[in-house]
Design a protein around this motif. Structure first.
Motif: not given
Ligand SMILES: O=C(CO)[C@H](O)COP(=O)(O)O
Length: 151
Positions: A8, A45, A73
Motif C-alpha cells: 500500500d 492493504y 495488516g
Molecule cells: O500498516 C498498515 C496496516 O497494518 C497500513 O499500512 C496502514 O493502515 P492504517 O493505519 O489503518 O492506515
C-alpha cells in the motif's frame, strides 16, 4: 523462484526497493507486482495482500513479499487465504524460522518499521532458506494444514 509483491502507500517505497533487489537476484526467476498504488490511490492493504497471497495459493508464485506500514495488516490478510502461512519478520532469526519452522510462503514487512538496508538483508537471507518436509517441524505444520482442511 517466482515472487509476488504488493504494497500500500505506506509500503510502496520499500516494496520497490526489495522488488528491484530481487529482480537482480539469480535465485529469482520473476517478480510480479500485485498493486502499485500511487499517492493518489490509497488502495487498501487487504485487497493487495489478498491478491498476492491468492497468487501463491493458486501456484502462480512460489512466495510473496508484502509491505504495508507495519506488515501486520498484510499478514492478517494473507493468512485468510487457505494454505497460506504469512508472517511479519523484522529480524534475521524470525525470517529464517518462518521458513524452516513454519514453512511460511509469505514475508510481511513494515515500511514504517524497518529501514531499507535491514529489509534487504532479511529478504536476501529469506530467499536462501528452504523448508525440510522431513523435519520435525513438518509434523507440527501438518497440524495447521489438517485443521484448515477440516474447517
Ligand atoms: O500498516 C498498515 C496496516 O497494518 C497500513 O499500512 C496502514 O493502515 P492504517 O493505519 O489503518 O492506515
Amino acid at each position: 523462484m517466482r515472487i509476488a509483491v504488493a504494497a500500500d502507500n505506506a509500503g510502496v517505497a520499500l516494496k520497490d526497493t526489495l522488488a528491484r533487489m530481487m529482480r537482480e537476484d539469480d535465485r529469482v526467476a520473476e517478480v510480479t507486482d500485485f498493486g502499485v498504488p500511487d499517492d493518489s490511490d490509497d488502495r487498501a492493504y487487504p485487497l493487495l495482500g489478498l491478491a498476492a497471497a491468492q497468487a501463491v495459493a493458486h501456484g502462480e508464485a512460489d512466495r510473496a513479499v508484502l509491505v504495508c506500514g507495519t506488515g501486520i495488516g498484510m499478514a492478517i490478510s494473507a493468512n485468510k487465504v487457505e494454505g497460506i502461512r504469512a508472517t511479519v519478520a523484522h529480524d534475521s532469526y524470525s525470517a529464517e524460522r518462518s521458513i524452516r519452522s513454519n514453512d511460511c510462503q509469505v514475508l510481511c514487512l513494515g515500511g514504517r518499521v524497518i529501514g531499507p538496508e535491514l529489509a534487504k538483508k532479511i529478504v536476501d537471507e529469506w530467499l536462501g532458506y528452504e523448508f525440510d518436509p522431513t523435519s520435525a517441524s513438518a509434523e507440527k505444520v501438518a497440524h495447521i494444514t489438517a485443521f484448515e482442511q477440516d474447517s
